[in-house]
Write a protein that holds these residues in place. Structure first.
Motif, PDB file in Angstrom:
ATOM      1  N   ASP A   1       2.417   6.799 -12.201  1.00  0.00           N
ATOM      2  CA  ASP A   1       2.820   5.694 -13.157  1.00  0.00           C
ATOM      3  C   ASP A   1       1.920   4.313 -12.906  1.00  0.00           C
ATOM      4  OD1 ASP A   1       4.070   4.710 -10.883  1.00  0.00           O
ATOM      5  OD2 ASP A   1       6.020   4.434 -11.866  1.00  0.00           O
ATOM      6  N   ILE A   2       0.778   4.360 -12.430  1.00  0.00           N
ATOM      7  CA  ILE A   2       0.065   3.236 -12.062  1.00  0.00           C
ATOM      8  C   ILE A   2      -0.404   2.617 -13.291  1.00  0.00           C
ATOM      9  CG2 ILE A   2      -2.390   2.690 -11.064  1.00  0.00           C
ATOM     10  CD1 ILE A   2       0.109   3.497  -8.917  1.00  0.00           C
ATOM     11  N   CYS A   3      -0.706   3.357 -14.375  1.00  0.00           N
ATOM     12  CA  CYS A   3      -1.079   2.620 -15.470  1.00  0.00           C
ATOM     13  C   CYS A   3       0.064   3.107 -16.606  1.00  0.00           C
ATOM     14  CB  CYS A   3      -2.560   3.213 -16.044  1.00  0.00           C
ATOM     15  SG  CYS A   3      -2.841   4.487 -17.155  1.00  0.00           S
ATOM     16  N   PRO A   4      -0.154   2.255 -17.731  1.00  0.00           N
ATOM     17  CA  PRO A   4       0.811   2.409 -18.873  1.00  0.00           C
ATOM     18  C   PRO A   4       0.781   3.831 -19.523  1.00  0.00           C
ATOM     19  CG  PRO A   4      -0.485   0.305 -19.283  1.00  0.00           C
ATOM     20  CD  PRO A   4      -1.271   1.151 -18.231  1.00  0.00           C
ATOM     21  N   ARG A   5      -0.103   4.560 -19.401  1.00  0.00           N
ATOM     22  CA  ARG A   5       0.096   6.264 -19.767  1.00  0.00           C
ATOM     23  C   ARG A   5       1.167   6.728 -19.072  1.00  0.00           C
ATOM     24  NH1 ARG A   5      -3.716   7.865 -23.499  1.00  0.00           N
ATOM     25  NH2 ARG A   5      -5.704   6.590 -23.532  1.00  0.00           N
ATOM     26  N   ARG A   6       1.502   6.240 -17.600  1.00  0.00           N
ATOM     27  CA  ARG A   6       2.646   7.025 -17.107  1.00  0.00           C
ATOM     28  C   ARG A   6       2.765   8.539 -17.165  1.00  0.00           C
ATOM     29  NH1 ARG A   6       5.201   2.553 -14.802  1.00  0.00           N
ATOM     30  NH2 ARG A   6       5.111   0.656 -16.116  1.00  0.00           N
ATOM     31  N   CYS A   7       1.309   9.194 -16.719  1.00  0.00           N
ATOM     32  CA  CYS A   7       1.153  10.670 -17.101  1.00  0.00           C
ATOM     33  C   CYS A   7       1.968  11.624 -16.423  1.00  0.00           C
ATOM     34  CB  CYS A   7      -0.099  10.995 -17.003  1.00  0.00           C
ATOM     35  SG  CYS A   7      -0.971  10.792 -15.396  1.00  0.00           S
ATOM     36  N   GLY A   8       2.446  10.958 -15.048  1.00  0.00           N
ATOM     37  CA  GLY A   8       3.230  11.888 -14.020  1.00  0.00           C
ATOM     38  C   GLY A   8       2.493  12.742 -13.119  1.00  0.00           C
ATOM     39  N   ALA A   9       1.275  12.898 -13.191  1.00  0.00           N
ATOM     40  CA  ALA A   9       0.591  13.784 -12.507  1.00  0.00           C
ATOM     41  C   ALA A   9       0.810  13.578 -11.049  1.00  0.00           C
ATOM     42  CB  ALA A   9      -0.925  13.521 -12.568  1.00  0.00           C
ATOM     43  N   ASN A  10       0.721  14.550 -10.247  1.00  0.00           N
ATOM     44  CA  ASN A  10       0.971  14.371  -8.718  1.00  0.00           C
ATOM     45  C   ASN A  10      -0.345  14.169  -8.363  1.00  0.00           C
ATOM     46  OD1 ASN A  10       1.239  14.788  -6.216  1.00  0.00           O
ATOM     47  ND2 ASN A  10       2.813  16.520  -6.203  1.00  0.00           N
ATOM     48  N   ARG A  11      -0.964  13.279  -8.102  1.00  0.00           N
ATOM     49  CA  ARG A  11      -2.415  12.857  -7.552  1.00  0.00           C
ATOM     50  C   ARG A  11      -2.665  13.173  -6.215  1.00  0.00           C
ATOM     51  NH1 ARG A  11      -4.139   7.477 -10.307  1.00  0.00           N
ATOM     52  NH2 ARG A  11      -6.239   7.997  -9.355  1.00  0.00           N
ATOM     53  N   LEU A  12      -1.522  13.154  -5.637  1.00  0.00           N
ATOM     54  CA  LEU A  12      -1.502  13.444  -4.083  1.00  0.00           C
ATOM     55  C   LEU A  12      -1.804  14.907  -3.581  1.00  0.00           C
ATOM     56  CD1 LEU A  12       1.480  11.010  -2.727  1.00  0.00           C
ATOM     57  CD2 LEU A  12      -0.989  10.658  -2.477  1.00  0.00           C
ATOM     58  N   ASN A  13      -1.164  15.504  -4.751  1.00  0.00           N
ATOM     59  CA  ASN A  13      -1.158  16.939  -4.381  1.00  0.00           C
ATOM     60  C   ASN A  13      -2.511  17.608  -5.429  1.00  0.00           C
ATOM     61  OD1 ASN A  13      -0.506  19.440  -3.347  1.00  0.00           O
ATOM     62  ND2 ASN A  13       0.414  20.216  -5.136  1.00  0.00           N
ATOM     63  N   GLY A  14      -3.428  16.663  -5.667  1.00  0.00           N
ATOM     64  CA  GLY A  14      -4.598  17.270  -6.225  1.00  0.00           C
ATOM     65  C   GLY A  14      -4.769  17.417  -7.803  1.00  0.00           C
TER      66      GLY A  14
ATOM     67  N   VAL B   1       0.817  -1.272  -0.082  1.00  0.00           N
ATOM     68  CA  VAL B   1       0.094  -0.043   0.311  1.00  0.00           C
ATOM     69  C   VAL B   1       0.850   1.230  -0.173  1.00  0.00           C
ATOM     70  CG1 VAL B   1      -1.706   1.391   1.290  1.00  0.00           C
ATOM     71  CG2 VAL B   1      -2.001  -1.125   1.011  1.00  0.00           C
ATOM     72  N   GLN B   2       1.726   1.261   0.832  1.00  0.00           N
ATOM     73  CA  GLN B   2       2.784   2.490   0.801  1.00  0.00           C
ATOM     74  C   GLN B   2       3.540   2.855  -0.420  1.00  0.00           C
ATOM     75  OE1 GLN B   2       5.296   1.494   4.359  1.00  0.00           O
ATOM     76  NE2 GLN B   2       3.536   2.300   6.075  1.00  0.00           N
ATOM     77  N   ARG B   3       3.999   1.438  -0.963  1.00  0.00           N
ATOM     78  CA  ARG B   3       4.602   1.753  -2.437  1.00  0.00           C
ATOM     79  C   ARG B   3       3.852   2.208  -3.421  1.00  0.00           C
ATOM     80  NH1 ARG B   3       7.007  -3.450  -1.161  1.00  0.00           N
ATOM     81  NH2 ARG B   3       5.754  -4.565  -2.517  1.00  0.00           N
ATOM     82  N   LEU B   4       2.439   1.762  -3.442  1.00  0.00           N
ATOM     83  CA  LEU B   4       1.606   2.352  -4.360  1.00  0.00           C
ATOM     84  C   LEU B   4       1.090   3.794  -4.063  1.00  0.00           C
ATOM     85  CD1 LEU B   4      -0.488  -0.933  -4.672  1.00  0.00           C
ATOM     86  CD2 LEU B   4       0.837  -0.023  -6.430  1.00  0.00           C
ATOM     87  N   GLU B   5       1.047   4.023  -3.186  1.00  0.00           N
ATOM     88  CA  GLU B   5       0.457   5.241  -2.776  1.00  0.00           C
ATOM     89  C   GLU B   5       1.602   6.523  -2.945  1.00  0.00           C
ATOM     90  OE1 GLU B   5      -2.700   5.104   0.873  1.00  0.00           O
ATOM     91  OE2 GLU B   5      -0.708   5.023   1.599  1.00  0.00           O
ATOM     92  N   ALA B   6       2.874   6.157  -2.599  1.00  0.00           N
ATOM     93  CA  ALA B   6       3.841   7.055  -3.190  1.00  0.00           C
ATOM     94  C   ALA B   6       4.172   7.092  -4.463  1.00  0.00           C
ATOM     95  CB  ALA B   6       5.463   6.221  -2.778  1.00  0.00           C
ATOM     96  N   ARG B   7       3.751   6.120  -5.596  1.00  0.00           N
ATOM     97  CA  ARG B   7       3.693   6.367  -6.835  1.00  0.00           C
ATOM     98  C   ARG B   7       2.674   7.419  -7.219  1.00  0.00           C
ATOM     99  NH1 ARG B   7       3.455   0.296  -9.289  1.00  0.00           N
ATOM    100  NH2 ARG B   7       3.218   1.387 -11.074  1.00  0.00           N
ATOM    101  N   LEU B   8       1.534   7.576  -6.747  1.00  0.00           N
ATOM    102  CA  LEU B   8       0.624   8.814  -6.848  1.00  0.00           C
ATOM    103  C   LEU B   8       1.203   9.971  -7.057  1.00  0.00           C
ATOM    104  CD1 LEU B   8      -2.408   7.450  -5.006  1.00  0.00           C
ATOM    105  CD2 LEU B   8      -2.249   7.445  -7.336  1.00  0.00           C
TER     106      LEU B   8
END
Length: 328
Positions: free
Chosen positions: A30-43, A19-26
């Motif tokens: 890069d969760i899906c293959p588009r790897r858009c790089g958005a900072n989803r943790l920051n909105g 869980v911690q590893r995945l949340e850090a990736r937000l």
């Protein structure tokens, strides 16, 4: 029945680490293959139109899935909003392609955890069926982590378009019991035209191969309810645009003829499909029978064939409050 693997992962501490590893990736998504790089943790909002919270459009006991998934008590289905594909014919376009409409449906992983327990304890379903989960894997894992000490013990179904990143799927090993991917196309150019996605074919095939490595062939219990394994869905499209023959040959030769295949005949031109002439109609009987015959030729004997008249039954309406398939 043995406990789902995520319980052991929770007890060992491994689930928390994942869980911690995945949340850090937000933070640089890069969760899906588009790897858009958005900072989803920051909105920031990713290319999938998802952010930090989880858009949940509907939760219900779905009785229209494959028999081994729905069984007698229904599949506890969580319909997630937004998507990392842009299919012009999407049957769930009301929730997948309208991000503004999904904003009121956004919830925290803790509330998602509550809904999982509602599926188990109130709806009494056979499983938890996560529909279009790809963009929310970190939040889903957090929800499962929070639900385990509260008694969650249902099998998890990962119901996906197969545009999944292998490194993300590896974090789901032992958590997901049943993988239910679509294998949409056998041509990258057609995938780009109809779903606005690059490199769909190698990406989806790599993802499905990883799913198969994790769970193997379908295993059912004494009541013929799925407890583990892979079920590959394939939707027949008009004018052979889905590349059905090539995809079925790939399954038989690169995975196994024993893989369970769910052949779907429900295609109906929804969303923007009427603007695309090659898919602006339903499939013909000849198109359907051709793919059915191909299964016999290739020895793909495990699975289900959806009836030709199924399209009317499988059209959801998410404007209807409650169950999108049961409108009274």
């Amino acid at each position: 029945m043995t406990d789902p693997g995520y319980i052991q992962l929770y007890e060992s501490g491994e689930l928390e680490q994942r869980v911690q590893r995945l949340e850090a990736r937000l933070e640089h998504c890069d969760i899906c293959p588009r790897r858009c790089g958005a900072n989803r943790l920051n909105g920031e909002i990713g290319s999938c139109n998802a952010g930090k919270l989880v858009a949940v459009a509907a939760v219900c006991a779905h009785r229209g899935e494959e028999p081994a998934i729905s069984g007698s008590r229904g599949s506890g289905t969580v319909f997630f909003g937004n998507c990392n594909l842009r299919c012009v014919y999407c049957q769930n376009y009301q929730i997948s392609q309208d991000p503004e409409r999904q904003r009121p449906n956004q919830i925290t992983p803790s509330r998602l955890s509550n809904r999982m327990l509602y599926i188990q304890n109130d709806l009494d379903c056979h499983n938890i069926n996560l529909v279009s989960p790809t963009q929310y894997v970190p939040q889903i894992m957090r929800a499962i982590y929070e639900a385990v000490p509260r008694g969650l013990n249902l099998p998890i179904v990962y119901n996906t378009n197969a545009y999944d990143a292998v490194d993300t799927l590896r974090e789901l090993e032992g958590v997901v019991d049943i993988y239910l991917p679509d294998l949409k196309y056998a041509s990258n150019s057609i995938a780009a035209k109809l779903s606005d996605v690059a490199h769909y074919v190698p990406t989806a095939r790599a993802a499905i191969t990883e799913m198969y490595r994790q769970v193997g062939n379908l295993v059912v219990d004494s009541d013929d309810i799925a407890v583990r394994g892979l079920i590959v869905r394939h939707l027949i499209l008009p004018n052979e645009l889905a590349g059905s023959e090539e995809s079925m040959r790939w399954i038989a030769s690169e995975l196994s003829p024993s893989v369970t295949v769910s052949l779907m005949a429900q295609y109906y031109p929804r969303h923007k499909a009427m603007e695309v002439p090659p898919i602006a109609r339903s499939i013909t009987t000849a198109e359907y029978r051709r793919v059915v015959n191909l299964l016999d030729v290739l020895g793909l004997e495990n699975g289900w064939l959806q009836g030709e008249g199924s399209r009317d039954y499988y059209l959801p309406d998410f404007n209807f409050e409650g169950h999108p398939f049961e409108r009274g």
